[in-house]
Design a protein around this motif. Structure first.
Motif, PDB file in Angstrom:
ATOM      1  N   TRP A   1       0.832  -1.208   0.000  1.00  0.00           N
ATOM      2  CA  TRP A   1       0.000   0.000   0.000  1.00  0.00           C
ATOM      3  C   TRP A   1       0.861   1.250   0.000  1.00  0.00           C
ATOM      4  CZ3 TRP A   1      -4.397   0.155  -1.905  1.00  0.00           C
ATOM      5  CH2 TRP A   1      -5.363  -0.818  -1.675  1.00  0.00           C
TER       6      TRP A   1
ATOM      7  N   LEU B   1      -8.162   3.794  -1.039  1.00  0.00           N
ATOM      8  CA  LEU B   1      -7.971   2.430  -0.549  1.00  0.00           C
ATOM      9  C   LEU B   1      -6.883   2.387   0.527  1.00  0.00           C
ATOM     10  CD1 LEU B   1      -8.337   0.473  -3.893  1.00  0.00           C
ATOM     11  CD2 LEU B   1      -9.923   0.482  -1.953  1.00  0.00           C
TER      12      LEU B   1
ATOM     13  N   THR C   1      -8.369   3.725   3.788  1.00  0.00           N
ATOM     14  CA  THR C   1      -9.419   2.905   4.396  1.00  0.00           C
ATOM     15  C   THR C   1      -9.014   1.446   4.569  1.00  0.00           C
ATOM     16  OG1 THR C   1     -10.404   2.517   2.221  1.00  0.00           O
ATOM     17  CG2 THR C   1     -11.253   4.390   3.499  1.00  0.00           C
ATOM     18  N   SER C   2      -7.779   1.097   4.224  1.00  0.00           N
ATOM     19  CA  SER C   2      -7.382  -0.317   4.227  1.00  0.00           C
ATOM     20  C   SER C   2      -7.356  -0.944   5.623  1.00  0.00           C
ATOM     21  CB  SER C   2      -6.024  -0.492   3.545  1.00  0.00           C
ATOM     22  OG  SER C   2      -5.022   0.157   4.290  1.00  0.00           O
TER      23      SER C   2
ATOM     24  N   ALA D   1      -8.213   6.575  -6.337  1.00  0.00           N
ATOM     25  CA  ALA D   1      -8.649   5.263  -5.855  1.00  0.00           C
ATOM     26  C   ALA D   1      -7.575   4.642  -4.954  1.00  0.00           C
ATOM     27  CB  ALA D   1      -8.953   4.348  -7.035  1.00  0.00           C
ATOM     28  N   THR D   2      -6.322   4.766  -5.339  1.00  0.00           N
ATOM     29  CA  THR D   2      -5.224   4.231  -4.520  1.00  0.00           C
ATOM     30  C   THR D   2      -5.176   4.929  -3.166  1.00  0.00           C
ATOM     31  OG1 THR D   2      -3.962   3.726  -6.510  1.00  0.00           O
ATOM     32  CG2 THR D   2      -2.731   3.838  -4.436  1.00  0.00           C
TER      33      THR D   2
END
Length: 180
Positions: A69, A131, A134-135, A127-128
Motif C-alpha cells: 500500500w 484504498l 481505508t485499508s 482510488a489508490t
C-alpha cells in the motif's frame, strides 16, 4: 515568418504602435501568460504532492499498512506528477506540423490521448489513496457513510473532468473544421 512579417501583419490588422521588442517577447514560448500560469500550477502541485509524500507514512499510519500500500501511494503520486509534466510539454509545443491544419490535427490527436491519460491517472491515484486510507478501517454500518460520500464526490469530479475535456476537444475540432 520573421519579426518584420509579424509586424507587417499586425500593422495591416490596424495595430500601428507595436514594437519589434514586443513581438520578440510574444514569440518566446516561455513568456506566454498561459504557460506562466501552468508553470506556477505545476510547481504548486509538485510541492503539495511532495509534502504528501514526505508526511503520508507518519500522518496516515503507513507503518500499520502493508508495504504494498505504501509503494502504491508513492507510485500513484509520481503518476500524477508525470501526468502534469506531460500536459505541460504538450501545451508548450503546440505547433508540430508543416501547416496550421497539420499542426492542429496533430495537436487534436495528442489532446484526445492526453484526456484519457488525465482521467485515468486521476482515477488510479485517487482510488489508490482512498484504498490506502481505508485499508485498516474497521467498518460498521455508520462507517460506510464517509467512504460513500468520498466516492460520490470522486465520481462527480471524474464526470466534470470528462466534460471539461470533451468541451476542449470540441473547440479544437471546430477550429480544425473552420480552417479545413
Amino acid at each position: 515568418m520573421g519579426i518584420e512579417d509579424f509586424k507587417s501583419v499586425y500593422e495591416n490588422a490596424g495595430e500601428k504602435n507595436i514594437s519589434k521588442d514586443f513581438i520578440k517577447k510574444m514569440t518566446k514560448t516561455g513568456n506566454h501568460p498561459v504557460l506562466k500560469r501552468l508553470r506556477l500550477q505545476l510547481i504548486f502541485e509538485t510541492v503539495v504532492w511532495a509534502a504528501v509524500l514526505i508526511v503520508f507514512y507518519d500522518i496516515f499510519d503507513g507503518h500499520l499498512k502493508v508495504l504494498a500500500w505504501n509503494v502504491a501511494v508513492v507510485v500513484a503520486i509520481l503518476l500524477l506528477l508525470v501526468h502534469n509534466l506531460l500536459g505541460y510539454k504538450i501545451i508548450q509545443y503546440p505547433i508540430q506540423g508543416e501547416s496550421l491544419k497539420a499542426s492542429l490535427n496533430n495537436y487534436l490527436a495528442k489532446i484526445k490521448t492526453y484526456a484519457w491519460v488525465s482521467i485515468g491517472t486521476r482515477v488510479i491515484a485517487v482510488a489508490t489513496l482512498m484504498l490506502f486510507l481505508t485499508s485498516t478501517s474497521n467498518w460498521t454500518e455508520k462507517g460506510f457513510g464517509v467512504p460513500l460520500g468520498m466516492l460520490s464526490v470522486f465520481a462527480l469530479q471524474v464526470y466534470l473532468l470528462g466534460k471539461v475535456w470533451k468541451t476542449r476537444i470540441e473547440k479544437i475540432k471546430t477550429t480544425y473544421e473552420v480552417i479545413g
